[in-house]
Design a protein around this motif. Structure first.
Motif, PDB file in Angstrom:
ATOM      1  N   ARG A  68      19.593  91.267  58.640  1.00  0.00           N
ATOM      2  CA  ARG A  68      19.718  92.378  57.645  1.00  0.00           C
ATOM      3  C   ARG A  68      20.628  91.789  56.382  1.00  0.00           C
ATOM      4  O   ARG A  68      19.934  91.925  55.093  1.00  0.00           O
ATOM      5  N   ARG A  69      21.739  91.483  56.835  1.00  0.00           N
ATOM      6  CA  ARG A  69      22.420  90.961  55.731  1.00  0.00           C
ATOM      7  C   ARG A  69      22.052  89.555  54.972  1.00  0.00           C
ATOM      8  O   ARG A  69      22.252  89.516  53.719  1.00  0.00           O
ATOM      9  N   ILE A  70      21.271  88.735  55.632  1.00  0.00           N
ATOM     10  CA  ILE A  70      20.944  87.489  55.020  1.00  0.00           C
ATOM     11  C   ILE A  70      19.824  87.939  54.051  1.00  0.00           C
ATOM     12  O   ILE A  70      19.625  87.336  53.105  1.00  0.00           O
ATOM     13  N   ALA A  72      19.184  90.757  52.620  1.00  0.00           N
ATOM     14  CA  ALA A  72      19.432  91.238  51.462  1.00  0.00           C
ATOM     15  C   ALA A  72      20.178  90.347  50.620  1.00  0.00           C
ATOM     16  O   ALA A  72      19.851  90.640  49.417  1.00  0.00           O
ATOM     17  N   ALA A  73      21.165  89.303  50.943  1.00  0.00           N
ATOM     18  CA  ALA A  73      21.582  88.657  49.996  1.00  0.00           C
ATOM     19  C   ALA A  73      20.604  87.466  49.350  1.00  0.00           C
ATOM     20  O   ALA A  73      20.742  87.246  48.223  1.00  0.00           O
ATOM     21  N   LEU A  74      19.713  87.395  50.062  1.00  0.00           N
ATOM     22  CA  LEU A  74      18.482  86.431  49.472  1.00  0.00           C
ATOM     23  C   LEU A  74      17.260  87.315  48.881  1.00  0.00           C
ATOM     24  O   LEU A  74      16.311  86.954  48.194  1.00  0.00           O
ATOM     25  N   ARG A  75      17.439  88.721  48.889  1.00  0.00           N
ATOM     26  CA  ARG A  75      16.774  89.682  48.271  1.00  0.00           C
ATOM     27  C   ARG A  75      15.056  89.497  48.810  1.00  0.00           C
ATOM     28  O   ARG A  75      14.085  89.498  48.245  1.00  0.00           O
ATOM     29  N   ILE A  76      15.192  89.474  50.069  1.00  0.00           N
ATOM     30  CA  ILE A  76      13.944  89.195  50.776  1.00  0.00           C
ATOM     31  C   ILE A  76      13.662  90.543  51.993  1.00  0.00           C
ATOM     32  O   ILE A  76      14.544  90.893  52.381  1.00  0.00           O
ATOM     33  N   PRO A  77      12.355  91.220  51.559  1.00  0.00           N
ATOM     34  CA  PRO A  77      12.295  92.402  52.428  1.00  0.00           C
ATOM     35  C   PRO A  77      12.190  91.796  53.936  1.00  0.00           C
ATOM     36  O   PRO A  77      11.478  90.871  54.357  1.00  0.00           O
ATOM     37  N   THR A  96      13.895  94.058  64.499  1.00  0.00           N
ATOM     38  CA  THR A  96      14.318  94.568  63.037  1.00  0.00           C
ATOM     39  C   THR A  96      13.229  93.390  62.172  1.00  0.00           C
ATOM     40  O   THR A  96      12.914  93.727  61.001  1.00  0.00           O
ATOM     41  N   ALA A  97      13.037  92.154  62.837  1.00  0.00           N
ATOM     42  CA  ALA A  97      12.352  91.054  61.600  1.00  0.00           C
ATOM     43  C   ALA A  97      10.752  91.701  61.566  1.00  0.00           C
ATOM     44  O   ALA A  97      10.168  92.422  62.338  1.00  0.00           O
TER      45      ALA A  97
END
Length: 138
Positions: A68-70, A72-77, A96-97
């Protein structure tokens, strides 16, 4: 529990432990005890085929949280993420994926996987086919 060539936690001083692993013939019963008495922890292992091995992490220190954090940081849904897993400690990650691939036949992962590879040796071919499919779409 037997330390697997790792130092005990007490000499670590004031460092925070984010993950603790145990290896012991009685690990499965210890894992069940932890699951029943420590709901704030994520306890994995102690299940076939890892009956003698247990990992313990805080609820917020999971692979799912890292994904989730990665993302969000990369702005990838999350719908555009792919995860691979082979043991019960990967269940939350696969859940989650956006697309989940189970490697092997661990029965606790099957409900969380969109696709299953029988063994890790199949992964290279699978990834090549996936890349070809993605290129065909663009």
């Amino acid at each position: 529990m037997v330390p697997a060539n790792y130092p005990y936690l007490t000499p670590a001083g004031k460092q925070t432990a984010y993950k603790v692993r145990y290896s012991h013939p009685q690990a499965a019963s210890y894992a069940e005890h932890l699951r029943a008495t420590q709901p704030h922890l994520v306890v994995t292992g102690g299940l076939e085929p890892y009956l003698n091995f247990v990992s313990v992490t805080p609820k917020n220190a999971t692979k799912s949280m890292a994904l989730r954090r990665i993302a969000a940081a990369l702005r990838i849904p999350l719908d555009y993420t792919v995860a691979f897993g082979d043991s019960d400690n990967d269940a939350d990650l696969l859940e989650t994926a956006g697309f989940a691939v189970q490697i092997g036949t661990h029965p606790h992962l099957t409900p969380h996987a969109d696709w299953q590879l029988a063994e890790q040796a199949e992964l290279n071919g699978y990834l090549r086919r996936l890349i070809e499919q993605l290129h065909a779409r663009t």
